[in-house]
Write a protein that holds these residues in place. Structure first.
Motif, PDB file in Angstrom:
ATOM      1  N   VAL A 127       1.037  -1.524   0.206  1.00 56.64           N
ATOM      2  CA  VAL A 127      -0.078  -0.220  -0.154  1.00 56.64           C
ATOM      3  C   VAL A 127       1.152   1.085  -0.219  1.00 56.64           C
ATOM      4  N   ALA A 128       1.312   2.048  -0.770  1.00 54.10           N
ATOM      5  CA  ALA A 128       1.805   3.304  -0.485  1.00 54.10           C
ATOM      6  C   ALA A 128       0.768   3.925  -1.817  1.00 54.10           C
ATOM      7  N   PRO A 129      -0.189   4.641  -0.932  1.00 50.97           N
ATOM      8  CA  PRO A 129      -0.768   6.033  -1.046  1.00 50.97           C
ATOM      9  C   PRO A 129       0.167   7.056  -1.677  1.00 50.97           C
ATOM     10  N   ASP A 130      -0.852   7.866  -2.470  1.00 47.32           N
ATOM     11  CA  ASP A 130      -0.112   9.126  -3.148  1.00 47.32           C
ATOM     12  C   ASP A 130       0.424  10.110  -2.767  1.00 47.32           C
ATOM     13  N   GLY A 131       1.218  11.158  -3.309  1.00 47.47           N
ATOM     14  CA  GLY A 131       1.787  12.199  -2.200  1.00 47.47           C
ATOM     15  C   GLY A 131       2.338  12.803  -3.265  1.00 47.47           C
ATOM     16  N   VAL A 132       3.189  14.550  -2.456  1.00 49.90           N
ATOM     17  CA  VAL A 132       3.348  15.627  -2.792  1.00 49.90           C
ATOM     18  C   VAL A 132       4.649  15.602  -2.747  1.00 49.90           C
ATOM     19  N   ASP A 133       4.387  17.101  -4.139  1.00 53.25           N
ATOM     20  CA  ASP A 133       6.034  17.424  -3.770  1.00 53.25           C
ATOM     21  C   ASP A 133       6.107  18.579  -3.085  1.00 53.25           C
ATOM     22  N   LEU A 134       7.405  18.411  -1.138  1.00 56.85           N
ATOM     23  CA  LEU A 134       6.920  18.918  -0.558  1.00 56.85           C
ATOM     24  C   LEU A 134       7.530  20.437  -0.328  1.00 56.85           C
ATOM     25  N   GLU A 135       8.601  20.200  -1.622  1.00 56.50           N
ATOM     26  CA  GLU A 135       9.598  21.876  -1.678  1.00 56.50           C
ATOM     27  C   GLU A 135       8.253  22.655  -2.316  1.00 56.50           C
ATOM     28  N   GLU A 136       7.481  21.866  -3.406  1.00 54.14           N
ATOM     29  CA  GLU A 136       6.397  23.020  -4.361  1.00 54.14           C
ATOM     30  C   GLU A 136       5.627  23.454  -2.930  1.00 54.14           C
ATOM     31  N   PHE A 137       5.695  23.119  -2.353  1.00 56.31           N
ATOM     32  CA  PHE A 137       4.298  24.244  -2.121  1.00 56.31           C
ATOM     33  C   PHE A 137       4.800  24.671  -0.602  1.00 56.31           C
ATOM     34  N   GLU A 138       6.225  25.558   0.169  1.00 54.69           N
ATOM     35  CA  GLU A 138       6.903  25.788   0.539  1.00 54.69           C
ATOM     36  C   GLU A 138       6.698  27.094  -0.503  1.00 54.69           C
ATOM     37  N   VAL A 139       5.699  27.830  -0.093  1.00 49.10           N
ATOM     38  CA  VAL A 139       5.169  29.370  -1.014  1.00 49.10           C
ATOM     39  C   VAL A 139       5.790  30.734  -0.403  1.00 49.10           C
ATOM     40  N   LYS A 140       6.966  31.617  -0.591  1.00 48.98           N
ATOM     41  CA  LYS A 140       7.533  31.543   0.166  1.00 48.98           C
ATOM     42  C   LYS A 140       7.133  33.117   0.774  1.00 48.98           C
ATOM     43  N   ILE A 141       5.970  33.353  -0.353  1.00 49.78           N
ATOM     44  CA  ILE A 141       5.465  34.779  -0.265  1.00 49.78           C
ATOM     45  C   ILE A 141       4.035  34.678   0.637  1.00 49.78           C
ATOM     46  N   SER A 142       3.050  35.433   0.855  1.00 45.84           N
ATOM     47  CA  SER A 142       2.314  35.864   1.890  1.00 45.84           C
ATOM     48  C   SER A 142       1.476  35.566   1.446  1.00 45.84           C
ATOM     49  N   LYS A 143       0.010  35.146   2.511  1.00 41.58           N
ATOM     50  CA  LYS A 143      -0.707  35.212   1.914  1.00 41.58           C
ATOM     51  C   LYS A 143      -1.219  36.462   0.765  1.00 41.58           C
ATOM     52  N   GLU A 144      -0.913  37.086   1.491  1.00 37.65           N
ATOM     53  CA  GLU A 144      -2.050  39.020   0.381  1.00 37.65           C
ATOM     54  C   GLU A 144      -1.077  39.188   0.046  1.00 37.65           C
ATOM     55  N   GLU A 145       0.274  38.388  -0.283  1.00 35.35           N
ATOM     56  CA  GLU A 145       0.822  38.609  -1.505  1.00 35.35           C
ATOM     57  C   GLU A 145       0.313  37.683  -3.010  1.00 35.35           C
ATOM     58  N   CYS A 146      -0.078  36.107  -2.540  1.00 36.05           N
ATOM     59  CA  CYS A 146      -0.858  35.854  -3.001  1.00 36.05           C
ATOM     60  C   CYS A 146      -1.840  35.953  -3.398  1.00 36.05           C
ATOM     61  N   ARG A 147      -2.946  36.755  -2.246  1.00 40.04           N
ATOM     62  CA  ARG A 147      -4.076  36.998  -3.511  1.00 40.04           C
ATOM     63  C   ARG A 147      -4.151  37.910  -4.404  1.00 40.04           C
ATOM     64  N   ARG A 148      -2.847  39.284  -4.107  1.00 41.06           N
ATOM     65  CA  ARG A 148      -3.407  40.232  -4.925  1.00 41.06           C
ATOM     66  C   ARG A 148      -2.498  39.898  -6.012  1.00 41.06           C
ATOM     67  N   LYS A 149      -1.394  38.511  -6.179  1.00 39.85           N
ATOM     68  CA  LYS A 149      -1.802  38.118  -7.768  1.00 39.85           C
ATOM     69  C   LYS A 149      -2.143  37.230  -8.296  1.00 39.85           C
ATOM     70  N   LEU A 150      -3.161  36.261  -7.473  1.00 37.34           N
ATOM     71  CA  LEU A 150      -4.190  36.193  -8.763  1.00 37.34           C
ATOM     72  C   LEU A 150      -5.481  36.570  -8.221  1.00 37.34           C
ATOM     73  N   ASP A 151      -5.204  38.115  -8.450  1.00 34.03           N
ATOM     74  CA  ASP A 151      -6.603  39.054  -7.771  1.00 34.03           C
ATOM     75  C   ASP A 151      -7.641  38.328  -7.265  1.00 34.03           C
ATOM     76  N   LEU A 152      -7.342  38.052  -6.003  1.00 36.99           N
ATOM     77  CA  LEU A 152      -8.888  37.709  -4.672  1.00 36.99           C
ATOM     78  C   LEU A 152      -8.168  38.333  -3.811  1.00 36.99           C
ATOM     79  N   PRO A 153      -9.142  38.867  -2.970  1.00 36.86           N
ATOM     80  CA  PRO A 153     -10.004  39.676  -2.248  1.00 36.86           C
ATOM     81  C   PRO A 153      -9.433  39.979  -1.169  1.00 36.86           C
ATOM     82  N   LEU A 154      -8.682  41.104  -0.843  1.00 42.86           N
ATOM     83  CA  LEU A 154      -7.374  40.760   0.564  1.00 42.86           C
ATOM     84  C   LEU A 154      -8.194  41.217   1.994  1.00 42.86           C
ATOM     85  N   ASN A 155      -9.478  41.865   2.303  1.00 38.32           N
ATOM     86  CA  ASN A 155     -10.247  41.417   3.328  1.00 38.32           C
ATOM     87  C   ASN A 155     -11.839  40.543   3.534  1.00 38.32           C
ATOM     88  N   GLU A 156     -11.202  39.583   2.345  1.00 40.76           N
ATOM     89  CA  GLU A 156     -12.603  38.522   3.047  1.00 40.76           C
ATOM     90  C   GLU A 156     -11.844  36.969   3.240  1.00 40.76           C
TER      91      GLU A 156
END
Length: 244
Positions: free
Chosen positions: A39-68
């Motif tokens: 039994v070998a479940p699926d997995g993840v590339d851990l380094e890929e999900f170590e995002v170096k920018i903040s939540k707010e910067e991610c929202r700006r990058k993706l055009d998502l609301p900052l205050n919701e």
């Protein structure tokens, strides 16, 4: 259930890799010995999900609301994924819901079901390299898999689950055997499947008790270290070498 004809053709196979223990049990029920199955479940590339920018910067990058407050789902929109239940939950309160992913035809149909809801944004398919930023932009990530389909209950090892865990964002997931192989109540909020009221309650719990939500998220991030693709590959190679 595995067809007997298919099983007979596998008799000369020295080993089987199963992504859940329920798949392993299905093979055992057909006569395959336990020692021939890993039994070998699926997995993840851990380094890929170590995002170096903040939540707010991610929202700006993706055009998502900052205050919701943002609830996010990333993945396909097939019925067994339970996105209809999450959409029903979105109708119950004003929190902003984001759906990322889906085949083109499914996205068209899902947008039709959303109708005029102002608090729901359906993004559609995005390159996988963007997904870590979408996840980090959220306050809560939801895995709403349905309990009405065996593929959802027993056979899937959801890639998004491992990616959610690696993101460090609190997770609300439906309480299914396939999910319980990876998560428990020490690493996520677990909700009854196919129940929008219950799902809403756990999402609100994640918002209202942020210290508990992030305690669980930290635990999930520690657990997922055991599910990197490199660790999975090593386990598979060791199994193959023993089986040869």
């Amino acid at each position: 259930m595995i067809p007997r004809l298919f099983f007979r053709r596998m008799k000369k196979i020295r080993g089987i890799i199963a992504i859940t223990s329920y798949i392993k049990e299905a093979f055992i029920s057909c006569g395959v010995t336990s020692g021939r199955i890993l039994v070998a479940p699926d997995g993840v590339d851990l380094e890929e999900f170590e995002v170096k920018i903040s939540k707010e910067e991610c929202r700006r990058k993706l055009d998502l609301p900052l205050n919701e407050k943002i609830v996010l789902y990333a993945g396909h929109l097939y019925p067994w994924k339970g996105t209809d239940t999450l959409l029903e939950a979105a109708r119950k309160f004003r929190t902003f819901f984001v759906f990322v992913g889906g085949m083109e035809n499914d996205v068209v149909e899902f947008r039709r079901n959303v109708g005029g809801l102002k608090n729901v944004k359906v993004i559609g398919h995005r390159p996988h390299g963007e997904i870590p930023y979408w996840l980090k932009a959220a306050d809560v990530l939801v895995l709403p898999n349905s309990g009405k389909h065996d593929i959802s209950k027993y056979w899937t090892s959801p890639l998004k689950l491992f990616e959610y865990m690696a993101s460090g964002v609190p997770v609300v997931a439906t309480d299914l055997p396939s999910v319980r192989e990876i998560l428990d109540r020490s690493s996520a909020f677990l909700s009854k499947p196919d129940n929008a009221d219950e799902l809403t309650r756990w999402i609100e719990k994640a918002f209202n008790d942020s210290s508990e939500a992030y305690r669980l998220a930290d635990n999930a991030k520690r657990v997922v270290r055991n599910f990197s693709w490199s660790i999975r590959a090593e386990r598979v190679l060791n199994f193959v070498s023993r089986s040869s």
